[in-house]
Write a protein that holds these residues in place. Structure first.
Motif, mmCIF file in Angstrom:
data_model
loop_
_atom_site.group_PDB
_atom_site.id
_atom_site.type_symbol
_atom_site.label_atom_id
_atom_site.label_comp_id
_atom_site.label_asym_id
_atom_site.label_seq_id
_atom_site.Cartn_x
_atom_site.Cartn_y
_atom_site.Cartn_z
ATOM 1 N N LEU A 133 42.861 40.533 31.340
ATOM 2 C CA LEU A 133 41.531 40.355 31.912
ATOM 3 C C LEU A 133 40.516 41.315 31.305
ATOM 4 O O LEU A 133 39.399 40.917 30.952
ATOM 5 N N ARG A 162 34.836 36.842 36.276
ATOM 6 C CA ARG A 162 35.998 37.719 36.430
ATOM 7 C C ARG A 162 36.949 37.169 37.496
ATOM 8 O O ARG A 162 38.154 37.106 37.288
ATOM 9 N N LYS A 163 36.379 36.768 38.634
ATOM 10 C CA LYS A 163 37.199 36.221 39.721
ATOM 11 C C LYS A 163 37.898 34.941 39.291
ATOM 12 O O LYS A 163 39.094 34.727 39.597
ATOM 13 N N GLN A 166 40.784 35.866 37.072
ATOM 14 C CA GLN A 166 41.877 36.408 37.881
ATOM 15 C C GLN A 166 42.663 35.285 38.547
ATOM 16 O O GLN A 166 43.896 35.292 38.553
ATOM 17 N N ASP A 167 41.940 34.301 39.089
ATOM 18 C CA ASP A 167 42.608 33.164 39.732
ATOM 19 C C ASP A 167 43.417 32.361 38.719
ATOM 20 O O ASP A 167 44.548 31.932 39.007
#
Length: 250
Positions: A133, A162-163, A166-167
């Motif tokens: 990431l 970013r979220k 991450q998912d």
């Protein structure tokens, strides 16, 4: 070769008889010699910044008290220094002030901007494959404007990106393959744009396949000595097929 033309004014000289600058700008612009430029505010509006011992020292005003000051700049694209000097000599401010002509430092160390953009895209591909990431986000400027339409949900901004990453990384096992099916790059000395088809494949944690193709438009800008992504718009081809065209017969 790119040259920076620093337009230096002089407060002690009378500028009332100076010729207008607009014809010079238009003539060099029509010949693609002048790429861009702009006037600067007066030195009284400047702020000088120094860092000493880790402390930021801010002083209102210019770096040095002098009757001459940088009043503006122009970026020229000339075949030689002599051509750049000739263009500077025809600038109206040269009759009352001074023009400093300075070549750009070779930023890419022999690597053209398009190659640099393709190298950044290759680094992004490797970072996605490793599900790293931080390395992915290092390809983006801190103020990047990111817009993604995935699974019918709109996501805007770098924090939302970013979220979403991450998912994505949490939903798969093993690497995520980022395959660039088509990459077209358009670039100049400071900004660039790319249009591409990007296919993401992998295996989800429930054993089902991840297989999505995105149409991506990307904008790049020089940040220090590196180009980073400052704009990205990505739409899944699955979502594009579901979009209704206004007026289209059903």
């Amino acid at each position: 070769m790119k040259y920076m033309l620093l337009v230096c004014g002089d407060d002690t000289n009378d500028a009332s008889g100076m010729a207008p600058v607009e014809p010079w700008v238009e003539e060099l612009g029509d010949r693609s010699v002048r790429l861009h430029g702009h006037r600067l505010a007066l030195p009284s509006e400047a702020v000088t910044v120094r860092v000493r011992g880790g402390e930021v020292l801010r002083t209102d005003g210019p770096f040095a008290e002098t009757k001459e000051y940088v009043a503006g700049y122009d970026v020229l694209d000339c075949d030689s220094l002599e051509e750049a000097v000739e263009a500077a000599a025809r600038h109206p401010v040269a009759t009352i002030g001074a023009m400093e002509v300075r070549p750009f430092w070779p930023m890419w160390e022999g690597e053209d901007p398009e190659t640099a953009i393709r190298a950044l895209d290759a680094d992004l591909t490797e970072a996605v494959r490793e599900r790293d990431l931080d390395r992915v986000l290092a390809c983006y400027a801190a103020d990047a404007d990111v817009f993604h339409l995935a699974d019918g949900h709109e996501r805007q901004g770098l924090d939302a990106h970013r979220k979403a990453l991450q998912d994505l990384f949490a939903s798969v096992t093993g690497p995520v393959t980022r395959e660039v099916l088509d990459l077209r790059v358009h670039v100049d000395e400071s900004i660039g744009f790319a249009h591409s088809l990007v296919r993401l494949t992998g295996t989800r944690t429930d054993g089902s396949p991840l297989d999505d193709t995105l149409r991506v438009t990307t904008g790049y800008r020089d940040i220090g000595l590196r180009r980073l992504i400052t704009h990205e718009h990505a739409v899944s081809l699955k979502d594009l097929k579901e979009l209704k065209v206004p007026g289209e017969a059903r």
